[in-house]
Design a protein around this motif. Structure first.
Motif, PDB file in Angstrom:
ATOM      1  N   ALA A 196      -2.376   7.060   2.703  1.00  0.00           N
ATOM      2  CA  ALA A 196      -3.534   6.500   3.404  1.00  0.00           C
ATOM      3  C   ALA A 196      -3.786   7.249   4.709  1.00  0.00           C
ATOM      4  O   ALA A 196      -4.928   7.606   5.027  1.00  0.00           O
ATOM      5  CB  ALA A 196      -3.329   5.012   3.667  1.00  0.00           C
ATOM      6  N   CYS A 240      -4.093  -0.603   1.139  1.00  0.00           N
ATOM      7  CA  CYS A 240      -4.422   0.750   1.580  1.00  0.00           C
ATOM      8  C   CYS A 240      -5.694   0.756   2.432  1.00  0.00           C
ATOM      9  O   CYS A 240      -5.789   1.509   3.400  1.00  0.00           O
ATOM     10  CB  CYS A 240      -4.584   1.680   0.380  1.00  0.00           C
ATOM     11  SG  CYS A 240      -3.006   2.213  -0.345  1.00  0.00           S
ATOM     12  N   GLY A 246       0.800  -1.209   0.000  1.00  0.00           N
ATOM     13  CA  GLY A 246       0.000   0.000   0.000  1.00  0.00           C
ATOM     14  C   GLY A 246       0.839   1.267   0.000  1.00  0.00           C
ATOM     15  O   GLY A 246       2.050   1.255  -0.246  1.00  0.00           O
TER      16      GLY A 246
END
Length: 275
Positions: free
Chosen positions: A16, A42, A11
């Motif tokens: 995020a 994510c 991710g």
């Protein structure tokens, strides 16, 4: 950030966390929202960050802001002072008048402060997410160890109970032994059906299983299949079956497949009922 985000098994932690903290620019947030729908890593980071921020919010007791905070905010948002305004006006008046020239604009107050604050918050929450993740993993490991120890203790208690019952007068039981006389288990009936304790049998491979048989009138009756992943001990209840009278003895066979056959193939242990 204008191009789509590349896929990553780990991710994009910074983006995020910033997305959860509303620290992305509008175009960045829109692109990340599209990426989030297609990226499990994510989504996991976002969920963990939201959990951390929730914990932080509930851990801090709310307090009323000081009265001076309003005055400071208004002072920060106030127009430039007379000296700064005069300087800007002087620069603007000396700039050439042309359609191709962009007039000088005073930088927006607080813009870089908000951006820097958001980045610092992202870094802080990332550190917290990592720390909480480590704690969660440690807690899970401790829980797994605790559950394994509890299961081992419960199995030890079952073994003790079966062994104690076999030593009591009047309790039907059969000692299972190999043709060479090696002890490999017990079958005990404590009044609620036979229970088998297997110990010392060789582990079976995935293509074979052990089967316990009851001997009634000289006819073997398949009772239950069981596996040995190690040398034991294994305690297993035997399903009730209809048979002519109590079993005179029991036997264990090693069978191909994973079901109880009509007759035993390879008997590896047996014993007569006593008590």
């Amino acid at each position: 950030m204008s191009a789509p985000l590349p896929a990553s098994p780990h991710g994009h932690p910074e983006l995020a966390v910033a997305w959860v903290l509303h620290g992305l620019e509008p175009d960045e947030a829109a692109l990340f929202a599209v990426h989030l729908a297609e990226c499990p890593a994510c989504r996991r980071i976002v969920a963990e960050t939201e959990e951390v921020t929730t914990l932080l919010g509930s851990a801090v007791e709310p307090v009323d802001p000081p009265t001076s905070l309003r005055d400071r905010i208004l002072a920060e948002a106030a127009p430039a002072d007379d000296g700064e305004a005069s300087l800007l006006a002087s620069v603007d008046s000396k700039a050439p008048s042309s359609e191709g020239v962009v007039p000088l604009r005073r930088p927006e107050r607080g813009g870089w402060i908000r951006r820097t604050t958001a980045l610092l918050a992202v870094a802080a929450v990332l550190a917290l997410v990592v720390a909480v993740g480590v704690l969660i993993a440690a807690n899970r490991s401790l829980a797994e160890q605790r559950d394994a120890a509890a299961a081992e203790a419960a199995r030890g208690a079952e073994v003790t109970q079966v062994m104690d019952a076999a030593s009591q007068p009047g309790v039907p039981h059969a000692v299972l032994a190999t043709p060479q006389g090696e002890f490999v288990g017990l079958v005990v009936d404590r009044g609620h059906g036979p229970e088998m304790l297997a110990s010392g049998l060789a582990p079976n491979d995935p293509d074979h299983t052990y089967v316990l048989w009851g001997l009634a009138g000289g006819t073997p009756v398949g009772l239950t299949a069981f596996g040995m992943s190690g040398s034991g001990p294994v305690v297993q209840s035997v399903p009730s079956v209809e048979a002519a009278g109590p079993f005179a003895g029991f036997a264990v066979s090693l069978e191909p497949g994973h079901t109880v056959p009509a007759t035993p193939t390879q008997v590896v242990a047996s014993g007569r009922t006593a008590g």
